[in-house]
Design an enzyme around this catalytic site. Structure first.
Site, PDB file in Angstrom:
ATOM      1  N   SER A 177     -62.897  39.336 -85.889  1.00  0.00           N
ATOM      2  CA  SER A 177     -61.986  39.743 -86.966  1.00  0.00           C
ATOM      3  C   SER A 177     -61.360  38.594 -87.740  1.00  0.00           C
ATOM      4  O   SER A 177     -60.739  38.822 -88.779  1.00  0.00           O
ATOM      5  CB  SER A 177     -60.887  40.652 -86.401  1.00  0.00           C
ATOM      6  OG  SER A 177     -61.410  41.940 -86.141  1.00  0.00           O
ATOM      7  N   SER A 208     -61.145  42.705 -88.828  1.00  0.00           N
ATOM      8  CA  SER A 208     -60.001  43.498 -89.225  1.00  0.00           C
ATOM      9  C   SER A 208     -58.892  42.693 -89.899  1.00  0.00           C
ATOM     10  O   SER A 208     -57.970  43.297 -90.439  1.00  0.00           O
ATOM     11  CB  SER A 208     -59.436  44.193 -87.994  1.00  0.00           C
ATOM     12  OG  SER A 208     -58.995  43.236 -87.043  1.00  0.00           O
ATOM     13  N   LYS A 242     -50.869  39.097 -90.427  1.00  0.00           N
ATOM     14  CA  LYS A 242     -51.547  40.370 -90.160  1.00  0.00           C
ATOM     15  C   LYS A 242     -50.562  41.348 -89.540  1.00  0.00           C
ATOM     16  O   LYS A 242     -49.805  40.971 -88.633  1.00  0.00           O
ATOM     17  CB  LYS A 242     -52.721  40.102 -89.210  1.00  0.00           C
ATOM     18  CG  LYS A 242     -53.623  41.293 -88.937  1.00  0.00           C
ATOM     19  CD  LYS A 242     -54.767  40.898 -87.993  1.00  0.00           C
ATOM     20  CE  LYS A 242     -55.792  42.002 -87.835  1.00  0.00           C
ATOM     21  NZ  LYS A 242     -56.926  41.595 -86.962  1.00  0.00           N
TER      22      LYS A 242
END
Lengths: 395, 395
Positions: free
Chosen positions: A134, A110, A33
């Site tokens: 997330s 996310s 990420k």
């Protein structure tokens, strides 16, 4: 023709990211990420001004380095929702990673790019972060295994913060055995493992948040767990009320998010995507009294949940209120869904206790996660439970 | 508190960009539209995926280097409208640079950050590019001197293209004397200068595009020019019709813009800002027959304008249809304004002849540019005319 039909990866230049030639994760490829620093690349946090300011990082985040040292190969940075402050799996500047299990539905966020990359089979596993859901939300939506570890268990050094007292580092795989291999590297052993006989608990209040058709979709797989781990005793997991939990969680998250990014937002007034802009604006107005009340509540809730679980209690619960919303849903509908989701996600968030989401159910042809929540520090034990459960399902 | 109230600059890390210790531009600071490479920094083109892909450039664009070699100091990269395909002065990802002369009005674009930086006095001059008006429009809107040079006169090597047969490199200053100093460096001398007695021409068809109140606002300053350079003879500058000019220009620009960025857009499907997305989509559909017709038209128009101007003709004309639109105007209103503007901007665009915009008028308390358009290669002569005009106004 899209270079990356999953829209999972940031299009950074290719740079050499060395990894150990052998090790427990040799032969595996992983995504990271774009909150984590990787030497030779910038770190955007999914925000163009942050990307512009980043420069090229010279150090690799320790958790990423640990994976490289275990022999895994870095495959690329993955798209994150903007500043990680979203669960919609859409970034106004970098696009919407595609849910490999249900392309007409959002991936969730996310950690959207990481979930998209794993669900499309582009990598074996991927790192994400979970502040309010997330990792767990996209795991449930994309049919993946995903863990929110005990707060502090996996290092977030060298990663952009959202709300530090809530932020955790998790990861995704498509199956449990591989999840366990990565767990051995990132978690090691539990200092205090769960006993071999756990006490399975069914938080009836959490299950009561589900629409009947969702509960029905989860019933057979919940029954499997009970067959394996013993009948689940009914308990009430929430404290005071789900509304109280929701608001206290949001007040802590909002205040900390504003402490993290407020100065940046005030200095640059960056155009933030839909939802993200509104959430930061709301966060800037969270009051000191609300934060103090939330902090006090969190202490009491943690004690309540710790007492409920003891050393051997494990909650068997849905990860999310339902399968992923459709990509065509309105921003308002997504916000409603998010607010419902936070009510069940915040048990782990507020307590800091680990929660694992497992891709064992589905509805409307889309994945639906079911989860286990354990006392703090029992992360590896939780994964071991999933290994037994997955083996039982396979057998 | 914004770090940059003009919102003019990209927030890149500070890197050393060496300049000569002395030279004709010593003591001056300049901004560079973020289409030009500067060693040590990325080049974004105002587009987040482009920024992510850019990496750190190792070479500085020759035109930037020329300014550094002349002693000017690099002050930073300036925000450009997304992929330079906009005149609105707004970037969905990097914000809207503020018009220093009329903060409630758009700066114009796509060299919006450069115009904002100069109009706020943050730098002495700034580089921009002009494909369809991206220097002339913000110069007119922000009360600056701005030149679209003869096509090819100032190098665009090391800069991102939009539509190469139309792209030019221009710059902005707040006054004519400084503009001339930079011109000496970037233009040098004209191989074939304008004669000392020019033939001033008034393109009545272009003036006829103005609303009466705009023509009225420009009348006194046009009269100054006539007093100085001789009475302007009425001519018709457009060829066939303004509609024909408009569409042929747009077909060339659209086809070339799609050849430049279409592959990028197809590969990454980047979320493009309002207006930009629609223009690229439109550009992708421009047909070969339209492009061929436009190319043939351009040859004829260039011959027509060359014949009209000869070696000594200079058009005295408005730069833009009016003062800058309000920032609060709708995207549709801005698109209408843009389409009206292209009708007068495309004379220089289609011909490749140089056009200078001078900040000598105003209306509604906002700047309104007036311009001179000369035969090709007379760029420095055009600036010399502006020096005489400015001196006459001052004296």
């Amino acid at each position: 023709m899209l270079h990356d039909p999953a829209r999972a990866f940031m299009p950074y230049p290719e740079v050499p990211v060395p990894h150990a030639p052998s090790g427990p994760l040799a032969g595996l490829r992983f995504g990271v990420k774009d909150l984590f620093d990787v030497a030779g690349l910038p770190t955007s946090g999914g925000q163009p001004f942050m990307l512009a300011m980043s420069g090229v990082k010279t150090r690799t985040a320790p958790t990423v380095q640990r994976l490289l040292d275990a022999g895994a190969a870095f495959a690329g940075k993955t798209v994150t929702d903007e500043l990680a402050f979203s669960m919609n799996g859409s970034n106004a500047h970098f696009g919407a990673p595609v849910n490999g299990a249900a392309p007409d539905r959002i991936s969730g966020g996310s950690s959207s790019g990481s979930a998209a990359a794993v669900s499309h089979g582009l990598v074996d596993f991927a790192l994400g972060t979970d502040t309010g859901g997330s990792v767990r939300a996209p795991a449930s939506h994309c049919g993946l295994v995903g863990l929110r570890p005990t707060h502090g268990r996996v290092s977030l050094e060298g990663a952009l913060d959202l709300a530090p007292s809530l932020d955790t580092c998790g990861w995704f795989t498509r199956d449990v055995p591989l999840f366990a291999r990565v767990a051995d590297v990132l978690l090691g052993d539990d200092a205090r493992p769960l006993p071999s006989r756990i006490r399975l608990l069914r938080p009836t209040d959490v299950w009561g948040l589900l629409a009947p058709e969702v509960a029905e979709a989860l019933a057979p797989v919940a029954a499997q767990a009970e067959a394996l781990f013993g009948a689940a005793a009914p308990v009430e997991a929430a404290f005071e009320s789900f509304d109280a939990m929701y608001w206290h969680f949001r007040h802590i998250q909002g205040r900390e998010a504003w402490m993290t990014d407020g100065d940046f937002i005030r200095r640059f007034a960056p155009p933030l995507g839909p939802g993200v802009a509104e959430r930061f604006a709301w966060s800037s107005r969270v009051g000191d009294d609300q934060v103090a009340a939330a902090a006090a509540f969190r202490v009491r809730f943690r004690a309540h949940l710790a007492a409920l679980l003891g050393d051997d209690g494990v909650l068997l619960m849905p990860t999310m209120p339902d399968v992923a919303p459709l990509r065509s849903d309105t921003e308002a509908a997504l916000e409603d869904y998010r607010n419902a989701a936070i009510r069940m996600l915040c048990l782990s968030g507020l307590s800091g206790f680990p929660q694992l989401s497992l891709p064992f159910a589905s509805r409307l042809g889309a994945p639906l996660g079911i989860g286990l929540l354990a006392p703090p520090g029992r992360d590896r034990s939780l994964v071991a439970l999933a290994e037994r459960w997955a083996a039982a399902r396979a057998g």
